[in-house]
Structures are given as structure tokens and as C-alpha cells.
Design an enzyme around this catalytic site. Structure first.
Site, mmCIF file in Angstrom:
data_model
loop_
_atom_site.group_PDB
_atom_site.id
_atom_site.type_symbol
_atom_site.label_atom_id
_atom_site.label_comp_id
_atom_site.label_asym_id
_atom_site.label_seq_id
_atom_site.Cartn_x
_atom_site.Cartn_y
_atom_site.Cartn_z
ATOM 1 N N TRP B 98 0.621 -1.126 0.098
ATOM 2 C CA TRP B 98 -0.129 -0.131 -0.009
ATOM 3 C C TRP B 98 0.990 1.151 -0.139
ATOM 4 C CZ3 TRP B 98 1.794 -1.633 4.560
ATOM 5 C CH2 TRP B 98 1.873 -0.803 5.608
ATOM 6 N N ASP B 117 6.161 -4.290 3.103
ATOM 7 C CA ASP B 117 6.289 -5.065 4.409
ATOM 8 C C ASP B 117 7.620 -6.209 4.140
ATOM 9 O OD1 ASP B 117 4.128 -4.080 5.656
ATOM 10 O OD2 ASP B 117 2.649 -5.743 5.198
#
Lengths: 378, 172
Positions: B98, B117
Site C-alpha cells: 500500500w 512489508d
């Protein structure tokens, strides 16, 4: 010497025989129907996600140890839903064969409410969405025959499971849309990125029979609708970032979007809804929302300092409950004397009389770490 | 506890940016192009990249207040053996993610931040940080920080989040 030992043994046996030994192997069970004020705290174990728990607590009890009834494990931000017609809880979980690594297996685990033990599982495509827990990652439709599990890989789809036959049936693509909101019959809706709803009607076999899409009805940029709805009577009440409510009737197989109304009215102070699980309802149709003041861009997950209670049908506020500590998630029990339960910022659970707003007790020290989501027992 | 710290920090923060349709399109373009450096960026971002030096930095990258973290939700990799733009040893960076649009205090420009991540180990547990500026619900995943973005990696186990500058934002 031998005689002495024999006498000693006889004496010891006599003493031993005077005490009725306690039986071993006793394991407690729970009633099939749980009292209305029992709750499930979903401790998602944010700091070690493979060890989540669904902890069963008696929110009426002041007995710090006795109110703990047991728990079910819930691996890797499990998502769960309670059946109302069977003493079962369905839990979508993810496991990896070597703990943090290895082959991934997703399952829908079926728990028995009486034993808190798993009584079955259905292996799912390893695609279920791993996100902060919501009420709408896993839902039941078709009189609780079918479970729907939201997938995100990032391709978006829904897995359909027959929980009676314990069988995976189908994967339904829902491109551009998210989550699963239960509707009448074998239908569900998902919220889409353009501000519309996608609705899918399933056939007997769990495959897609038809689908439809509403026109975009909310502003995804300037006042986005939250995906966290309060549900009552088949109507989902979706709050927006700025405190408007979109009522969506999901009773049929085509959603009926109602006119939005404001939760804020002429109230000053910049109040807005916010939190993780920020919306709840009771059995009388009252809607509960976590609210914070001085709202701004980015405050939509801030802890709430008050809970505002609305009559969904009259579209008017019934009461305001000032919380003893700010809270991130709420739920309300489904009985005539409902309790409002709230995960506060210390990761304890505050219990309020939902009608009067009085703070009754705080549930702490139950081995919890991050009880992110609360549910009232059915 | 740390959870509380992250929550309350986000509750007291001043917000500079507002979302607009044009802003969203800019962010969408960036995420469609991919956040990882190995994936080509869209022409608009590439031209910015080629003509401008990397942004100046000011502040503590291990603090939740650091400018790049305006839309982050997770453990800061800089506190976990990595840095704001690198993963800790033995982890794997997610190729998709994101994004956020954050204002750099050095030049008051808005930059597109890719929050890749780091995956394959359990939660780092250090420096939990939640800020939600420009964050949107799960039906807009490209700007939603509620999702574990350990997707397309060999393990979906979430460890920590980076904050990598991938371009400048289009004017609002």
C-alpha cells in the site's frame, strides 16, 4: 527388619486409604446455549499472530478468575462467526508448516461451543485475506448452511463452504470489491472501490448464479463509507468518515440503498466515528458508534471517547455514553438488558450498562494482550 | 504499552494533506506501477525520479512521528534490524504494498511512499506505529494499511514495514 518394613507399609496403606482420591481426567464443558452476557474477546495476538485466541468471558461476573470460561485458538488473525442455529463457531485460520515459514494451509475450523474443541475443518484455497479483523471477513448465508470467506491475494474473491456437509464448494471472483455482507437466501454483497455494491446470488451448488451492481452511491474520496457496519434487521448501517449513515437493506437478493442521514447534526466539536470495531447494534434496533472529537483526515481509527446511540429507524440519537477510558472496539449483548462492552486503550474490556451508560466493571487480567475484537455470545 | 503509544500518537497529530480525486489518481498510478524498486515506475514518476535528487531527510527514522510514516500501520523496520527502506536480515520484502502520500518537512513537497512489508518472520514487536493519513477502507486496498501485504512472498508471516520514497505526488 523385614517385619518392620511390612508393618510400615500396612500403616501407610491404612493412612492412604482414609482419603478418597480425587478422580483425574475431568474436563469441563460449557452449556450449548451461552448466557446472554457471555462475550468472546478475540485476542488477535498482534505481537505473535499465530497464537491468537477467542476467549470466552462472563461479562456479568466480578469474579476475576471465575469469569474466564475457556478459549479457542485462532491462528494468524483468524476470522470467526457464531452460528445461531447450531452450537458451532466457524473460524477461518492460516497455518504454515514450519511456523513462520513453510507451506501455507488455510482452513475453516468448526468449533463446538460446548467443548471449545475443534470438531471439523474444511481446507480452503490458501487465499483468505489477512487483515485487521472485521465482522465481514467471514459470514453465513442460506440459513447458516454456507460460509463465505473473503480472499485477497491481491486478487479479490470469496470462498464458499458448505458448513453442514463440511465441504468446499466454490471460489467466486469479486474484482475490485471487498468483504462479504450477508443477504437474504444465498446472496451476499461486497463494497467496491468505486463506491458501489457488488451482489452475488449463489446457486444450490455454491457457484455463482447471478450478479448485479448498484450505481456508485457514496463519495470514495471526500467522505468514504467505512466497511464497518452496524447490522440490525438485515439492514447494514454504514458510517462514513464524516459521520453520515448509509442504511442498506440486505434482506433481499438486491441491496436497497437508503437515503443517508447525519449522526452529527448541529453538534459542535468536530465529532466523527472512529476506531477498529466502531459500530454495534442491540436487539431493539439501537445502533452504537464509537466517536471522537476534533476529527480530521487520518482520525478514522482513533480511539473513541464516547459512544453515541441512535435509533436506526427514527434516524435520531437516543443517548451519549461517556467512556471511562477511550476505546478502539465495541460490541453490545443481544438481550433485554444489554451490556456495552469496549476494548479500552489499555487492552482491557470495560463493561457498561448499555441503557444507562453506567460503567459496571473492567475485565482485565485474563491473559489478554490485544483483544482487538469483541462479540456478544449467541 | 506500545500499542497505546501508537494509538495516542496518531490521535494528537496535525494533518497537512487532504484527499482529492486527483491526489488519489496520483497515488493509484504509483501503486499500479508497483512499489518495489525492481518494478518499473510509471512515466510520470520516472521523470520525477530522473530529474530530482532524493528528498532531504530530517528527523528520527525510528520515531513514529517521522515524515515518511504518515500512512503506516505496523512495526518500523528501522527498529527491527532494517531501516526505513530496507528489511531486516533473513526477511523477504513484499513486492506489492500500500502507499501513502506524505509531506517532507525539508522541502514541503509531497512524496509517494511505498510501505513494503518485510516478511517471513513473526511480528518484530518493536516500534509499533499507526498513522492513517490518506488510509482508506479495505475496498481500496492500494491505500489501506489494515492489510497484511506479505503477498507474493514465500511466507505471508508479517514482520515489519518499510517506508520507501518512490516518487513525488502530483499536485493536489
Amino acid at each position: 527388619m523385614k517385619k518392620l518394613m511390612l508393618v510400615a507399609l500396612i500403616c501407610a496403606s491404612a493412612v492412604f486409604a482414609e482419603i478418597q482420591p480425587e478422580p483425574t481426567g475431568i474436563i469441563e464443558t460449557l452449556p450449548e446455549t451461552w448466557p446472554a452476557h457471555w462475550i468472546i474477546a478475540h485476542d488477535a495476538a498482534f505481537f505473535h499472530m499465530s497464537d491468537g485466541k477467542l476467549i470466552v468471558l462472563d461479562a456479568d461476573s466480578d469474579d476475576v478468575t471465575g469469569r474466564f470460561k475457556g478459549f479457542m485458538n485462532a491462528s494468524f488473525i483468524g476470522m470467526f462467526v457464531q452460528a445461531r442455529t447450531r452450537p458451532e463457531i466457524y473460524l477461518a485460520e492460516t497455518f504454515r508448516s514450519r511456523g513462520s515459514r513453510g507451506e501455507r494451509t488455510d482452513v475453516l475450523t468448526i468449533y463446538d461451543k460446548r467443548t471449545l474443541g475443534p470438531v471439523g475443518e474444511v481446507v480452503l484455497p490458501p487465499k483468505r485475506s489477512s487483515n485487521m479483523p472485521t465482522d465481514y471477513n467471514l459470514q453465513l448465508v442460506d440459513d447458516e448452511k454456507l460460509a463465505l470467506i473473503y480472499n485477497f491475494t491481491p486478487a479479490q474473491s470469496v470462498s464458499v463452504v458448505d458448513v453442514v456437509a463440511r465441504e468446499f464448494l466454490a471460489e467466486i471472483p469479486i474484482p475490485g470489491c471487498a468483504l462479504t455482507y450477508p443477504m437474504g437466501g444465498r446472496a451476499f454483497s461486497s463494497v467496491c472501490g468505486d463506491g458501489s455494491l457488488l451482489t452475488v446470488v449463489l446457486g444450490d451448488d455454491g457457484q455463482q448464479a447471478s450478479s448485479s451492481r448498484t450505481e456508485p452511491f457514496f463519495d470514495v474520496d471526500d467522505d468514504p463509507m467505512m466497511e464497518k457496519a452496524a447490522m440490525h434487521g438485515g439492514i447494514a448501517y454504514f458510517p462514513t468518515f464524516h459521520g453520515n449513515i448509509y442504511p442498506v437493506d440486505l434482506n433481499g437478493t438486491v441491496p436497497v440503498v437508503g437515503e443517508p442521514w447525519s449522526m452529527i447534526g448541529d453538534e459542535e466539536g468536530g465529532w466523527r466515528p472512529g476506531g477498529l470495531q466502531l459500530a454495534a447494534s442491540d436487539s431493539s434496533g439501537h445502533l452504537y458508534f464509537l466517536m471522537h472529537a476534533q476529527g480530521r483526515e487520518g482520525s478514522h481509527k482513533d480511539p473513541g471517547v464516547e459512544v453515541w446511540v441512535f435509533d436506526g429507524e427514527a434516524e435520531s440519537r437516543v443517548s451519549r455514553i461517556e467512556l471511562s477510558l477511550p476505546a478502539i472496539s465495541i460490541a453490545v449483548t443481544r438481550d433485554d438488558n444489554p451490556l456495552l462492552i469496549a476494548t479500552n486503550i489499555n487492552m482491557e474490556i470495560d463493561v457498561y450498562d448499555a441503557t444507562s451508560g453506567n460503567h459496571l466493571r473492567t475485565l482485565g487480567d485474563f491473559g489478554q494482550e490485544t483483544p482487538l475484537i469483541l462479540r456478544a455470545a449467541h | 504499552m506500545k500499542w497505546l503509544d501508537g494509538m495516542t500518537e496518531s490521535g494528537t497529530r496535525e494533518i497537512a494533506s487532504k484527499t482529492s480525486r486527483r491526489g488519489f489518481l496520483g497515488r493509484l498510478a504509483a501503486v499500479l506501477a508497483g512499489g518495489a524498486a525492481t518494478i518499473p515506475l510509471l512515466p510520470v514518476a520516472r521523470s520525477q525520479e530522473s530529474s530530482n535528487p532524493p528528498p532531504g531527510e530530517q528527523g528520527d527514522p525510528t520515531s513514529c512521528e517521522y515524515w515518511r510514516y504518515c500512512a503506516i500501520d505496523g512495526f518500523l523496520c528501522g527498529c527491527c534490524g532494517g531501516s526505513m527502506n530496507s528489511c531486516p536480515p533473513g526477511t523477504e520484502m513484499s513486492p506489492i504494498t500500500w502507499i501513502g502520500t506524505c509531506e517532507n518537512p525539508v522541502d514541503q513537497k509531497k512524496y509517494i511512499i511505498s510501505y513494503n512489508d518485510c516478511c517471513g518472520k513473526s511480528s518484530c514487536g518493536n516500534c509499533l506505529c499507526q498513522r492513517n493519513e490518506g488510509d482508506r477502507p479495505l475496498y481500496r486496498p492500494q491505500v489501506s494499511n489494515d492489510i497484511n501485504w506479505c503477498l507474493g512472498t514465500s511466507s505471508n508471516s508479517y514482520h515489519c514495514s518499510t517506508a520507501i520514497v518512490v516518487g513525488t505526488a502530483l499536485d493536489e
